[in-house]
Design a protein around this motif. Sequence first.
Motif, PDB file in Angstrom:
ATOM      1  N   THR A  52     -11.864  19.308  51.804  1.00  0.00           N
ATOM      2  CA  THR A  52     -12.212  18.740  50.506  1.00  0.00           C
ATOM      3  C   THR A  52     -11.421  19.385  49.375  1.00  0.00           C
ATOM      4  O   THR A  52     -11.669  19.106  48.218  1.00  0.00           O
ATOM      5  CB  THR A  52     -13.722  18.891  50.233  1.00  0.00           C
ATOM      6  OG1 THR A  52     -14.062  20.281  50.286  1.00  0.00           O
ATOM      7  CG2 THR A  52     -14.528  18.111  51.259  1.00  0.00           C
ATOM      8  N   GLY A  53     -10.492  20.231  49.715  1.00  0.00           N
ATOM      9  CA  GLY A  53      -9.652  20.904  48.731  1.00  0.00           C
ATOM     10  C   GLY A  53      -8.898  22.036  49.389  1.00  0.00           C
ATOM     11  O   GLY A  53      -8.994  22.252  50.595  1.00  0.00           O
ATOM     12  N   LYS A  54      -8.168  22.766  48.577  1.00  0.00           N
ATOM     13  CA  LYS A  54      -7.346  23.852  49.097  1.00  0.00           C
ATOM     14  C   LYS A  54      -8.183  25.002  49.667  1.00  0.00           C
ATOM     15  O   LYS A  54      -7.751  25.699  50.578  1.00  0.00           O
ATOM     16  CB  LYS A  54      -6.447  24.365  47.970  1.00  0.00           C
ATOM     17  CG  LYS A  54      -5.295  25.197  48.422  1.00  0.00           C
ATOM     18  CD  LYS A  54      -4.327  25.452  47.290  1.00  0.00           C
ATOM     19  CE  LYS A  54      -3.115  26.194  47.802  1.00  0.00           C
ATOM     20  NZ  LYS A  54      -2.102  26.363  46.779  1.00  0.00           N
ATOM     21  N   THR A  55      -9.394  25.189  49.149  1.00  0.00           N
ATOM     22  CA  THR A  55     -10.206  26.337  49.538  1.00  0.00           C
ATOM     23  C   THR A  55     -11.425  25.989  50.385  1.00  0.00           C
ATOM     24  O   THR A  55     -12.196  26.874  50.737  1.00  0.00           O
ATOM     25  CB  THR A  55     -10.709  27.091  48.283  1.00  0.00           C
ATOM     26  OG1 THR A  55     -11.520  26.202  47.509  1.00  0.00           O
ATOM     27  CG2 THR A  55      -9.550  27.607  47.457  1.00  0.00           C
ATOM     28  N   LYS A  56     -11.634  24.684  50.687  1.00  0.00           N
ATOM     29  CA  LYS A  56     -12.884  24.308  51.354  1.00  0.00           C
ATOM     30  C   LYS A  56     -12.712  23.340  52.511  1.00  0.00           C
ATOM     31  O   LYS A  56     -11.957  22.377  52.426  1.00  0.00           O
ATOM     32  CB  LYS A  56     -13.833  23.662  50.349  1.00  0.00           C
ATOM     33  CG  LYS A  56     -14.337  24.607  49.313  1.00  0.00           C
ATOM     34  CD  LYS A  56     -15.302  23.922  48.386  1.00  0.00           C
ATOM     35  CE  LYS A  56     -15.724  24.926  47.321  1.00  0.00           C
ATOM     36  NZ  LYS A  56     -16.603  24.330  46.343  1.00  0.00           N
ATOM     37  N   LEU A  57     -13.432  23.640  53.570  1.00  0.00           N
ATOM     38  CA  LEU A  57     -13.699  22.690  54.637  1.00  0.00           C
ATOM     39  C   LEU A  57     -15.100  22.184  54.333  1.00  0.00           C
ATOM     40  O   LEU A  57     -16.081  22.892  54.523  1.00  0.00           O
ATOM     41  CB  LEU A  57     -13.712  23.396  55.995  1.00  0.00           C
ATOM     42  CG  LEU A  57     -12.431  23.426  56.803  1.00  0.00           C
ATOM     43  CD1 LEU A  57     -12.547  24.425  57.937  1.00  0.00           C
ATOM     44  CD2 LEU A  57     -12.081  22.080  57.332  1.00  0.00           C
ATOM     45  N   GLY A  58     -15.196  20.993  53.785  1.00  0.00           N
ATOM     46  CA  GLY A  58     -16.478  20.498  53.318  1.00  0.00           C
ATOM     47  C   GLY A  58     -17.366  19.985  54.425  1.00  0.00           C
ATOM     48  O   GLY A  58     -18.569  19.913  54.282  1.00  0.00           O
ATOM     49  N   LEU A  59     -16.788  19.613  55.520  1.00  0.00           N
ATOM     50  CA  LEU A  59     -17.560  19.109  56.649  1.00  0.00           C
ATOM     51  C   LEU A  59     -16.984  19.733  57.903  1.00  0.00           C
ATOM     52  O   LEU A  59     -15.809  19.562  58.202  1.00  0.00           O
ATOM     53  CB  LEU A  59     -17.438  17.580  56.744  1.00  0.00           C
ATOM     54  CG  LEU A  59     -17.941  16.933  58.020  1.00  0.00           C
ATOM     55  CD1 LEU A  59     -19.452  17.071  58.134  1.00  0.00           C
ATOM     56  CD2 LEU A  59     -17.555  15.472  58.054  1.00  0.00           C
ATOM     57  N   VAL A  60     -17.797  20.499  58.607  1.00  0.00           N
ATOM     58  CA  VAL A  60     -17.370  21.095  59.870  1.00  0.00           C
ATOM     59  C   VAL A  60     -18.446  20.806  60.903  1.00  0.00           C
ATOM     60  O   VAL A  60     -19.610  21.120  60.691  1.00  0.00           O
ATOM     61  CB  VAL A  60     -17.175  22.628  59.763  1.00  0.00           C
ATOM     62  CG1 VAL A  60     -16.763  23.211  61.107  1.00  0.00           C
ATOM     63  CG2 VAL A  60     -16.166  22.977  58.684  1.00  0.00           C
ATOM     64  N   GLY A  61     -18.046  20.188  61.986  1.00  0.00           N
ATOM     65  CA  GLY A  61     -18.953  19.979  63.103  1.00  0.00           C
ATOM     66  C   GLY A  61     -18.418  20.730  64.309  1.00  0.00           C
ATOM     67  O   GLY A  61     -17.256  20.584  64.665  1.00  0.00           O
ATOM     68  N   LEU A  62     -19.240  21.569  64.892  1.00  0.00           N
ATOM     69  CA  LEU A  62     -18.870  22.309  66.101  1.00  0.00           C
ATOM     70  C   LEU A  62     -19.747  21.822  67.252  1.00  0.00           C
ATOM     71  O   LEU A  62     -20.948  21.613  67.063  1.00  0.00           O
ATOM     72  CB  LEU A  62     -19.093  23.807  65.920  1.00  0.00           C
ATOM     73  CG  LEU A  62     -18.252  24.513  64.861  1.00  0.00           C
ATOM     74  CD1 LEU A  62     -18.725  25.959  64.711  1.00  0.00           C
ATOM     75  CD2 LEU A  62     -16.793  24.473  65.236  1.00  0.00           C
TER      76      LEU A  62
END
Length: 144
Positions: A52-62
Amino acid sequence: MRRRTRALAALAGAVAVLASVSAGPAGAAGVNTADCRTPGGGAGATLNWGYTGKTKLGLVGLSAHDLTADGAWVRVRLDIVTGSGKRVTYSWRANRDGAGTVKRWKTYASESSGIVSARVEAQKVKGSSPVSSCYSRKAYNPYY
């Protein structure tokens, strides 16, 4: 025949333009998937992500997949490389439910120096000792 060839060429050109327009950061920010399987089988992992930007993984599914009835259990974790080049590994998530099961977790990641890439690591574990491990391909941040 010549008219059909020109029409196909025009269509191919339009598809190429549309593909190049959607390949920018906004187009690449959707949900993507990468996975791995341990050598010799037994364990697998899946990473779903959306930057969602340079500093964020806004959605992570493991996801942790226990693939065989071998007495082992499976664990997975997120593994990222920051904008400063530092490797950061997150906490392990365990699937101890037995053969044929999948456990899933939703989370996010944020690093002030940025996230250049992310991947998932899976391990097949007997007792408390890792037997084998694997990494998915790296999911590169399109905002870099």
